[in-house]
Design a protein around this motif. Structure first.
Motif, PDB file in Angstrom:
ATOM      1  N   VAL A  31      30.275  46.031  30.588  1.00  0.00           N
ATOM      2  CA  VAL A  31      31.148  45.736  29.445  1.00  0.00           C
ATOM      3  C   VAL A  31      30.336  45.561  28.174  1.00  0.00           C
ATOM      4  O   VAL A  31      30.806  45.861  27.069  1.00  0.00           O
ATOM      5  CB  VAL A  31      31.988  44.472  29.732  1.00  0.00           C
ATOM      6  N   GLN A  35      33.728  49.306  25.702  1.00  0.00           N
ATOM      7  CA  GLN A  35      34.768  49.929  26.512  1.00  0.00           C
ATOM      8  C   GLN A  35      34.900  51.408  26.175  1.00  0.00           C
ATOM      9  O   GLN A  35      34.441  51.868  25.133  1.00  0.00           O
ATOM     10  CB  GLN A  35      36.106  49.239  26.259  1.00  0.00           C
ATOM     11  N   ALA A 284      38.086  41.488  33.418  1.00  0.00           N
ATOM     12  CA  ALA A 284      37.315  42.434  32.602  1.00  0.00           C
ATOM     13  C   ALA A 284      36.418  43.301  33.477  1.00  0.00           C
ATOM     14  O   ALA A 284      36.303  44.513  33.256  1.00  0.00           O
ATOM     15  CB  ALA A 284      36.489  41.677  31.571  1.00  0.00           C
ATOM     16  N   ASN A 288      37.077  47.320  33.681  1.00  0.00           N
ATOM     17  CA  ASN A 288      36.051  48.249  33.218  1.00  0.00           C
ATOM     18  C   ASN A 288      35.591  49.164  34.343  1.00  0.00           C
ATOM     19  O   ASN A 288      35.381  50.366  34.136  1.00  0.00           O
ATOM     20  CB  ASN A 288      34.867  47.473  32.644  1.00  0.00           C
TER      21      ASN A 288
END
Length: 321
Positions: A31, A35, A284, A288
């Motif tokens: 991350v 992105q 997250a 991702n």
């Protein structure tokens, strides 16, 4: 062979990430490189406006004020702290780039044979192409920075003089920035896939990525829009999850109200913040990893079989009636 659809892409990406939880950690580490798709530029634009609009203008870099009045030992301490911070930054960049390459390699192998494997082989392949992976990401971030800089200059002028013409220019520039960011993001992931999966050199990978993007222009745009919609879903998931993250805190706060203990209220607040941060990190990392895996699946299908645009398919189906 049946042509792959975006629904199949989502299913395959979900399967590889859900059945290989280690990819969540790789997704979280990568991350830090930003992105894919619209989300990266959206985040940068939001950070600029969130801090600047209330100040009557738009600024790309916030003003920093340093007031250093210490002696020689304070200066040495500041230098030592700077060295530590730089070392940490380089470590994070290394882990992010290596994790991104490992994730791409692992997802590609999974889509080929559908078997679990250790991270040793994908990690070694990623380390072998580390500098190419890092160069692609640095180039993408530099291009996004230039896009954001141009957008900020136009936006700053727009907020000074709000005529209809400036409003149109502002809207047109926003659309162009989003489209350009999507192009850069698509080219970067295609280039990374050629580097990591096919083992091509950086220049050859860029040329092949451009050829693949040109051949699948509409598909790349559609994937970008799909990822943007999934980002909205991600925001919704985080919003709902934040409520549940603070549920234990509510119980502690009720107890603090009955016992009149301020320390319990502080403990409840800290517990809620920790649970929320853990939840955000978990989501997250998963998202991702899912995004990169979906891009890898589409790349492999474009590279080997080809994918037709869903938009063209829709209009053909509509006008054929």
């Amino acid at each position: 062979m049946k042509e792959p659809t975006y629904r199949q892409t989502i299913v395959h990406a979900w399967n590889v990430v859900w059945e290989n939880k280690i990819l969540w950690i790789l997704g979280l580490l990568s991350v830090f490189l930003g992105q894919l798709g619209f989300s990266d530029i959206f985040g940068k634009i939001w950070s600029v406006f969130d801090d600047s609009l209330t100040k009557g203008g738009v600024a790309l870099v916030p003003l920093l004020k340093l007031n250093f009045t210490g002696g020689i030992w304070s200066a040495l301490g500041l230098v030592w702290l700077s060295v530590i911070c730089v070392a940490v930054i380089f470590l994070v960049i290394f882990l992010a780039a290596a994790s991104q390459g490992t994730l791409i390699s692992y997802a590609a192998d999974w889509f080929k044979n559908g078997k679990h494997q250790t991270l040793a082989k994908p990690w070694n392949k990623s380390i072998k192409n580390f500098w190419s992976i890092l160069l692609v990401n640095v180039a993408r971030q530099a291009l996004l920075f230039l896009l954001l800089l141009g957008f900020v200059l136009i936006a700053d002028y727009f907020f000074v003089s709000r005529t209809p013409l400036e409003g149109f220019v502002f809207a047109a520039s926003a659309v162009l920035v989003l489209l350009a960011s999507l192009v850069f993001s698509a080219l970067s992931i295609y280039t990374l896939c050629y580097v990591v999966i096919d083992g091509k050199g950086i220049l050859v990978s860029i040329k092949k990525a451009w050829a693949l993007f040109s051949e699948h222009l509409l598909v790349s745009l559609e994937v970008g829009v799909l990822l943007m919609l999934l980002n909205f879903l991600l925001v919704l998931v985080i919003a709902v999850g934040s409520f549940f993250a603070f549920l234990p805190s509510i119980v502690i706060w009720v107890a603090a109200g009955f016992t009149n203990l301020v320390v319990l209220a502080a403990v409840g607040l800290m517990l809620g913040i920790v649970l929320l941060l853990l939840f955000i990190a978990l989501v997250a990392g998963f998202f991702n990893a899912f995004t990169i895996s979906a891009c890898v699946f589409l790349f492999m299908k474009m590279h080997k079989e080809g994918i037709s645009s869903r938009t063209i398919h829709f209009f053909k189906h509509m006008f054929s009636k």
